[in-house]
Motif scaffolding. Structure first.
Motif, PDB file in Angstrom:
ATOM      1  N   PRO A  76      42.844 -24.042 -14.245  1.00  0.00           N
ATOM      2  CA  PRO A  76      41.598 -24.360 -13.533  1.00  0.00           C
ATOM      3  C   PRO A  76      40.704 -23.134 -13.438  1.00  0.00           C
ATOM      4  O   PRO A  76      41.192 -22.016 -13.335  1.00  0.00           O
ATOM      5  N   MET A  77      39.415 -23.375 -13.481  1.00  0.00           N
ATOM      6  CA  MET A  77      38.437 -22.291 -13.378  1.00  0.00           C
ATOM      7  C   MET A  77      38.080 -22.066 -11.905  1.00  0.00           C
ATOM      8  O   MET A  77      37.912 -23.014 -11.150  1.00  0.00           O
ATOM      9  N   LEU A  78      37.994 -20.784 -11.515  1.00  0.00           N
ATOM     10  CA  LEU A  78      37.543 -20.462 -10.168  1.00  0.00           C
ATOM     11  C   LEU A  78      36.041 -20.719 -10.049  1.00  0.00           C
ATOM     12  O   LEU A  78      35.308 -20.644 -11.039  1.00  0.00           O
ATOM     13  N   LYS A  79      35.566 -20.992  -8.857  1.00  0.00           N
ATOM     14  CA  LYS A  79      34.138 -21.124  -8.635  1.00  0.00           C
ATOM     15  C   LYS A  79      33.456 -19.807  -8.957  1.00  0.00           C
ATOM     16  O   LYS A  79      34.000 -18.738  -8.678  1.00  0.00           O
ATOM     17  N   GLN A  80      32.253 -19.904  -9.504  1.00  0.00           N
ATOM     18  CA  GLN A  80      31.556 -18.696  -9.933  1.00  0.00           C
ATOM     19  C   GLN A  80      31.305 -17.744  -8.757  1.00  0.00           C
ATOM     20  O   GLN A  80      31.518 -16.536  -8.862  1.00  0.00           O
ATOM     21  N   GLU A  81      30.876 -18.301  -7.618  1.00  0.00           N
ATOM     22  CA  GLU A  81      30.569 -17.444  -6.476  1.00  0.00           C
ATOM     23  C   GLU A  81      31.825 -16.789  -5.921  1.00  0.00           C
ATOM     24  O   GLU A  81      31.833 -15.601  -5.588  1.00  0.00           O
ATOM     25  N   ASP A  82      32.921 -17.548  -5.830  1.00  0.00           N
ATOM     26  CA  ASP A  82      34.174 -16.971  -5.322  1.00  0.00           C
ATOM     27  C   ASP A  82      34.686 -15.880  -6.245  1.00  0.00           C
ATOM     28  O   ASP A  82      35.179 -14.840  -5.782  1.00  0.00           O
ATOM     29  N   ARG A  83      34.595 -16.119  -7.545  1.00  0.00           N
ATOM     30  CA  ARG A  83      35.068 -15.104  -8.498  1.00  0.00           C
ATOM     31  C   ARG A  83      34.224 -13.841  -8.404  1.00  0.00           C
ATOM     32  O   ARG A  83      34.739 -12.728  -8.515  1.00  0.00           O
ATOM     33  N   LEU A  84      32.907 -14.013  -8.193  1.00  0.00           N
ATOM     34  CA  LEU A  84      32.039 -12.852  -8.062  1.00  0.00           C
ATOM     35  C   LEU A  84      32.378 -12.072  -6.790  1.00  0.00           C
ATOM     36  O   LEU A  84      32.398 -10.841  -6.795  1.00  0.00           O
ATOM     37  N   ARG A  85      32.669 -12.780  -5.687  1.00  0.00           N
ATOM     38  CA  ARG A  85      33.057 -12.096  -4.456  1.00  0.00           C
ATOM     39  C   ARG A  85      34.346 -11.307  -4.652  1.00  0.00           C
ATOM     40  O   ARG A  85      34.481 -10.182  -4.164  1.00  0.00           O
ATOM     41  N   ASP A  86      35.298 -11.909  -5.354  1.00  0.00           N
ATOM     42  CA  ASP A  86      36.551 -11.191  -5.629  1.00  0.00           C
ATOM     43  C   ASP A  86      36.288  -9.949  -6.471  1.00  0.00           C
ATOM     44  O   ASP A  86      36.907  -8.899  -6.265  1.00  0.00           O
ATOM     45  N   LEU A  87      35.399 -10.088  -7.424  1.00  0.00           N
ATOM     46  CA  LEU A  87      35.065  -8.969  -8.292  1.00  0.00           C
ATOM     47  C   LEU A  87      34.420  -7.833  -7.501  1.00  0.00           C
ATOM     48  O   LEU A  87      34.745  -6.655  -7.679  1.00  0.00           O
ATOM     49  N   ILE A  88      33.502  -8.185  -6.577  1.00  0.00           N
ATOM     50  CA  ILE A  88      32.854  -7.171  -5.749  1.00  0.00           C
ATOM     51  C   ILE A  88      33.872  -6.484  -4.853  1.00  0.00           C
ATOM     52  O   ILE A  88      33.869  -5.258  -4.695  1.00  0.00           O
ATOM     53  N   ALA A  89      34.786  -7.266  -4.260  1.00  0.00           N
ATOM     54  CA  ALA A  89      35.812  -6.680  -3.407  1.00  0.00           C
ATOM     55  C   ALA A  89      36.728  -5.749  -4.197  1.00  0.00           C
ATOM     56  O   ALA A  89      37.167  -4.716  -3.697  1.00  0.00           O
ATOM     57  N   GLN A  90      37.002  -6.102  -5.463  1.00  0.00           N
ATOM     58  CA  GLN A  90      37.887  -5.285  -6.294  1.00  0.00           C
ATOM     59  C   GLN A  90      37.205  -3.997  -6.739  1.00  0.00           C
ATOM     60  O   GLN A  90      37.808  -2.917  -6.720  1.00  0.00           O
ATOM     61  N   LYS A  91      35.952  -4.086  -7.098  1.00  0.00           N
ATOM     62  CA  LYS A  91      35.245  -2.929  -7.647  1.00  0.00           C
ATOM     63  C   LYS A  91      34.656  -2.030  -6.549  1.00  0.00           C
ATOM     64  O   LYS A  91      34.630  -0.806  -6.701  1.00  0.00           O
ATOM     65  N   ILE A  92      34.151  -2.635  -5.474  1.00  0.00           N
ATOM     66  CA  ILE A  92      33.406  -1.874  -4.467  1.00  0.00           C
ATOM     67  C   ILE A  92      34.150  -1.815  -3.135  1.00  0.00           C
ATOM     68  O   ILE A  92      34.153  -0.791  -2.452  1.00  0.00           O
ATOM     69  N   GLY A  93      34.814  -2.863  -2.736  1.00  0.00           N
ATOM     70  CA  GLY A  93      35.525  -2.895  -1.472  1.00  0.00           C
ATOM     71  C   GLY A  93      35.001  -4.004  -0.573  1.00  0.00           C
ATOM     72  O   GLY A  93      33.952  -4.600  -0.821  1.00  0.00           O
ATOM     73  N   LYS A  94      35.759  -4.274   0.515  1.00  0.00           N
ATOM     74  CA  LYS A  94      35.398  -5.336   1.442  1.00  0.00           C
ATOM     75  C   LYS A  94      34.655  -4.777   2.645  1.00  0.00           C
ATOM     76  O   LYS A  94      34.987  -3.719   3.157  1.00  0.00           O
ATOM     77  N   SER A  95      33.681  -5.548   3.104  1.00  0.00           N
ATOM     78  CA  SER A  95      32.971  -5.237   4.346  1.00  0.00           C
ATOM     79  C   SER A  95      33.426  -6.221   5.414  1.00  0.00           C
ATOM     80  O   SER A  95      33.791  -7.363   5.113  1.00  0.00           O
ATOM     81  N   ILE A  96      33.404  -5.797   6.671  1.00  0.00           N
ATOM     82  CA  ILE A  96      33.782  -6.663   7.782  1.00  0.00           C
ATOM     83  C   ILE A  96      32.740  -6.563   8.886  1.00  0.00           C
ATOM     84  O   ILE A  96      31.972  -5.605   8.948  1.00  0.00           O
ATOM     85  N   ARG A  97      32.757  -7.576   9.761  1.00  0.00           N
ATOM     86  CA  ARG A  97      31.818  -7.632  10.884  1.00  0.00           C
ATOM     87  C   ARG A  97      32.566  -8.148  12.110  1.00  0.00           C
ATOM     88  O   ARG A  97      33.458  -9.001  11.992  1.00  0.00           O
ATOM     89  N   LEU A  98      32.223  -7.641  13.273  1.00  0.00           N
ATOM     90  CA  LEU A  98      32.829  -8.116  14.510  1.00  0.00           C
ATOM     91  C   LEU A  98      32.502  -9.592  14.718  1.00  0.00           C
ATOM     92  O   LEU A  98      31.349 -10.008  14.597  1.00  0.00           O
ATOM     93  N   ASN A  99      33.515 -10.376  15.029  1.00  0.00           N
ATOM     94  CA  ASN A  99      33.356 -11.808  15.207  1.00  0.00           C
ATOM     95  C   ASN A  99      32.534 -12.120  16.458  1.00  0.00           C
ATOM     96  O   ASN A  99      32.766 -11.553  17.528  1.00  0.00           O
ATOM     97  N   LYS A 100      31.578 -13.019  16.348  1.00  0.00           N
ATOM     98  CA  LYS A 100      30.661 -13.290  17.451  1.00  0.00           C
ATOM     99  C   LYS A 100      31.335 -14.040  18.589  1.00  0.00           C
ATOM    100  O   LYS A 100      30.986 -13.846  19.758  1.00  0.00           O
ATOM    101  N   ASP A 101      32.296 -14.895  18.294  1.00  0.00           N
ATOM    102  CA  ASP A 101      33.036 -15.555  19.366  1.00  0.00           C
ATOM    103  C   ASP A 101      33.821 -14.532  20.184  1.00  0.00           C
ATOM    104  O   ASP A 101      33.892 -14.620  21.417  1.00  0.00           O
ATOM    105  N   TYR A 102      34.433 -13.584  19.487  1.00  0.00           N
ATOM    106  CA  TYR A 102      35.186 -12.542  20.192  1.00  0.00           C
ATOM    107  C   TYR A 102      34.256 -11.696  21.059  1.00  0.00           C
ATOM    108  O   TYR A 102      34.581 -11.363  22.212  1.00  0.00           O
ATOM    109  N   LEU A 103      33.091 -11.340  20.535  1.00  0.00           N
ATOM    110  CA  LEU A 103      32.138 -10.540  21.300  1.00  0.00           C
ATOM    111  C   LEU A 103      31.653 -11.283  22.538  1.00  0.00           C
ATOM    112  O   LEU A 103      31.483 -10.691  23.609  1.00  0.00           O
TER     113      LEU A 103
END
Length: 787
Positions: A238-265
């Motif tokens: 099966p082929m991955l969705k284009q957007e999901d594959r691109l996100r994985d690629l960005i995370a692999q090449k550049i790294g992951k960003s995170i944000r504080l969860n608004k419900d928690y805040l």
């Protein structure tokens, strides 16, 4: 008026005085440096100050009945992770609205707090892991007001618990926009055939839409994005969705960003409101500040007076808390509209539903239009329904108090005298909320009537002005009201027998000049001169400390003792009231590290919750026992080295303050203390700059003690500040001696004339030689010419 800084009352209660956010962050940085030095010497590990502050404050379980089970599980989730606590606290300390922390920022946090790369990866995973809790049923209550702009209202049941959001929940356009341009170009050219980027013609703002268009409509160009997922077995992978594959690629090449969860805040902010008795909507960027202040006191071994912890909540149930939180959010929106309406140059581009438009109005209503709609259709009708009496210590945590505060804040923005008079009469007609503002409302009502010259309105205002003896009218408002009352009587031509008779006389300030040399003009450097014309010279005004030095010299020449600084008066007040401040009041002491009660900056509770004991103390001082009380308070505070709000014995000599307390008449000393009790948070600004005094002794032949409260008026000061004017009026009404010191800048000729008058007599021949030398220098002759 009450200070609208959400953590101002906490700075007073936990630190003793107001301080800037920048100074507080510097304090934390200094503690971290000392911690690293200690670790290098001892070889033992030590948690950062911020981590200790967070763990000591937000793991307490009081008021648990105000939170649902899922909210409490969300708050306690961080206790299961060790490395994640360090990262979470760092994110809270550097919080910005809707900020995504990039990989390089996360690595910087890890380096500063000694996290390894593996620990950072694990901490990021722990913070973004979602816990499903479908079986928990939360009984929530619909709030009264709409949600805040920053945090949308969470669902009644929190079934997905996490502390941070991972980047997969972020729109792809925002992800691409956050990547540096060079990295984005490399990502595109390396992974797309035929996608050539011309750096001279294509900018980042053009590259992202083009890249997204090709990703969506031109799949044939991609290579890596079409790579099949790992698949074992028969059949086509099966082929991955284009957007999901691109996100994985960005995370692999550049790294992951995170944000504080608004419900928690939101849940964390709710706990903050309950625990720290917040009268305003807390700013999320300030969430750690009070806990840090407590931790600084603990690590510095600061000593505090003995008091009884009273963690009684002003909220009887969860519904009360949610209603209060909702009205605070509503006030936050309303105050934003007031600021926009007050800024005539600010464009109002926010769309608004047609149903809320005024009849015949523009299709784009202004901020003032929306402000008036909100005030007339929502705030005022709701406010008029809140007329229930509550104890004084609970008043600021009631929706009725917040709605009254909103009506009061809207008065200057109305620009309609008739409408303002109507609201002022409504405010003066109720006795449930914000009675500390009654003097300000009465004064404003009288001023409007005087300006409109309507005889009926002026007569009503005249009757209102006769209520000066009302205990709800603060000392700072009585003299301005009396002045306005006299003007109304003059306009209405009242007979002398029908005029109001004041129950007290008041002092008239004296004035004197302080002559200082005019500073030399500061000429612009050659590098800053532009154009053909000469650049104007900038006058280098001397700073206020220079005026202070000359003012001190002036009074010392006249035989006065001089002390400078607003801490003089706060030290006298804190020492005289050291035991009264720490009287047991519900919800006033929530922490073990307080140098003042939490309601110190709350004018509705600070005096009213201690009314009887304060009245007794003021009466004792007015009877002439102030010096005895001051001596008793000094021994109590100084011997135990206690930290009390406003008390700074490290700045002054004991003998000087004792002499000042002795010089001030007992009734005046009691009135000064009463001014602080009426609204401590507002009165710490505008106090006199100096206190000067002379103490009678054998050499003065029975002369009475002399004292003066001195204000400096600089040349650039066209008028006193509002805080100074309130203090001046209150001091005069309390019969305290006040003096203005007007700074006068001398020009060169006048300064030379004064120097000649003060100089010793010189022979006529010597004067002639000086004049001849001066003429010769002007004519270019450098030799001395004798007469």
């Amino acid at each position: 008026m009450q200070n609208s800084n959400p953590i101002f009352h906490l700075k007073l209660a936990l630190y003793g005085r107001d301080l800037s956010d920048h100074v507080l962050r510097q304090e934390v940085a200094e503690h971290d440096k000392k911690r690293i030095i200690r670790m290098e010497k001892t070889g033992e590990g030590e948690a950062p100050l911020l981590v200790n502050a967070f763990e000591n404050a937000y793991t307490l379980e009081q008021h648990r009945d105000l939170f649902t089970e899922s909210e409490w599980r969300l708050l306690g989730r961080i206790s299961h992770f060790k490395s994640a606590v360090v990262l979470l606290v760092r994110l809270l300390w550097h919080y910005e609205e809707d900020k995504w922390f990039r990989p390089e920022e996360l690595h910087k946090c890890a380096l500063e707090w000694e996290l390894t790369k593996d620990q950072l990866v694990q901490a990021t995973l722990d913070l973004t892991t979602i816990e499903e809790v479908p079986d928990i049923k939360n009984e929530d209550v619909k709030p009264e007001a709409g949600p805040s702009h920053a945090l949308p209202a969470p669902p009644s049941d929190l079934t997905r618990l996490c502390l941070c959001d991972e980047e997969r929940t972020r729109p792809l356009e925002d992800v691409l926009a956050s990547i540096p341009f060079d990295d984005l170009k490399k990502l595109v050219t390396d992974n797309f055939k035929g996608f050539q980027v011309n750096p001279k013609k294509l900018k980042k703002a053009e590259l992202i839409p083009d890249f997204k268009r090709r990703l969506t409509h031109h799949v044939r160009h991609q290579t890596i994005l079409a790579t099949p997922s790992t698949h074992k077995g028969k059949g086509k992978a099966p082929m991955l969705k284009q957007e999901d594959r691109l996100r994985d690629l960005i995370a692999q090449k550049i790294g992951k960003s995170i944000r504080l969860n608004k419900d928690y805040l939101r849940v964390l902010r709710r706990l903050y409101i309950v625990h720290y008795r917040c009268s305003y909507l807390p700013r999320l960027e300030d969430m750690l500040f009070p806990t840090v202040l407590e931790e600084l006191s603990r690590t510095d071994s600061v000593k505090f007076p003995d008091y009884k912890l009273s963690r009684k909540s002003p909220f009887k149930c969860r519904a009360d808390l949610l209603a209060y939180e909702a009205v605070l959010e509503f006030e936050d929106q309303f105050m934003t509209l007031i600021r926009e309406a007050g800024d005539n140059t600010k464009a109002d581009t926010q769309p608004h539903p047609p149903s809320d438009l005024p009849e015949g109005g523009d299709s784009h209503p202004t901020a003032r239009d929306r402000l008036m709609n909100m005030l007339n259709d929502d705030i005022v009708p709701r406010w008029r329904t809140h007329r229930s009496m509550v104890p004084s210590w609970m008043q600021s945590a009631s929706p009725g108090h917040v709605l009254t505060r909103m009506v009061d804040a809207a008065l200057p923005a109305l620009q309609d005298d008739a409408r303002e008079i109507t609201l002022l009469e409504d405010l003066l007609g109720q006795t449930e909320w914000m009675q500390s503002r009654r003097g300000a409302w009465s004064l404003r009502r009288m001023q409007i009537s005087l300006a409109r010259t309507n005889e009926d309105e002026m007569q009503e205002a005249l009757d209102l002005g006769a209520s000066l003896s009302n205990p709800s009218i603060g000392l700072v408002w009585r003299l301005p009201m009396l002045r306005c009352l006299r003007e109304l009587e003059e306009v209405l031509q009242k007979d002398q027998v029908d005029r109001y008779v004041a129950d007290t006389t008041f002092t008239v300030p004296t004035s004197k000049d302080l002559s200082v040399p005019r500073p030399r003009p500061k000429k612009a450097s050659k590098s800053t001169k532009k154009g053909k014309g000469k650049q104007k010279e900038e006058l280098a005004e001397p700073m206020l400390p220079e005026y202070e030095a000359e003012a001190i010299q002036l009074y010392q020449k006249e035989g006065y003792e001089v002390l400078a600084g607003k801490e003089i008066v706060t030290t006298i007040f804190g020492t005289l009231m050291h035991d009264v401040l720490f009287t047991d009041v519900p919800s006033a002491f929530q922490s073990q590290h307080q140098c003042a009660p939490l309601d110190t900056a709350d004018p509705e509770s600070f005096f009213a919750s201690r009314k009887d004991i304060v009245a007794t103390r003021l009466k004792t001082i007015a009877q002439g026992k102030g010096r005895d009380l001051f001596e008793e308070g000094y021994e109590f505070v100084k011997d135990k080295d206690l930290s009390i709000v406003g008390v700074r014995w490290d700045l002054y000599k004991v003998e000087d303050l004792f002499q000042i307390v002795t010089c001030i008449p007992p009734a005046a000393l009691a009135s000064i203390c009463e001014i602080f009790w009426e609204d401590y948070g507002a009165r710490i600004d505008g106090m006199p700059k100096f206190i000067v005094w002379k103490v009678s002794d054998a050499s003065t032949q029975g002369m009475e003690d002399i004292y003066k409260f001195v204000y400096i008026r600089r040349p650039q000061d066209t008028k006193f500040s509002d805080g100074q004017m309130l203090w001046l009026d209150a001091l005069q009404y309390a019969q305290v001696n006040v003096e203005y010191l007007n700074v006068v800048l001398l020009n060169k000729r006048k300064r030379m004339d004064e120097e000649e008058e003060d100089s010793d007599f010189e022979p006529e021949e010597e004067v002639g030689r000086k004049k001849t030398r001066k003429r010769s220098r002007r004519s270019g002759q450098h030799a001395n010419v004798e007469t």
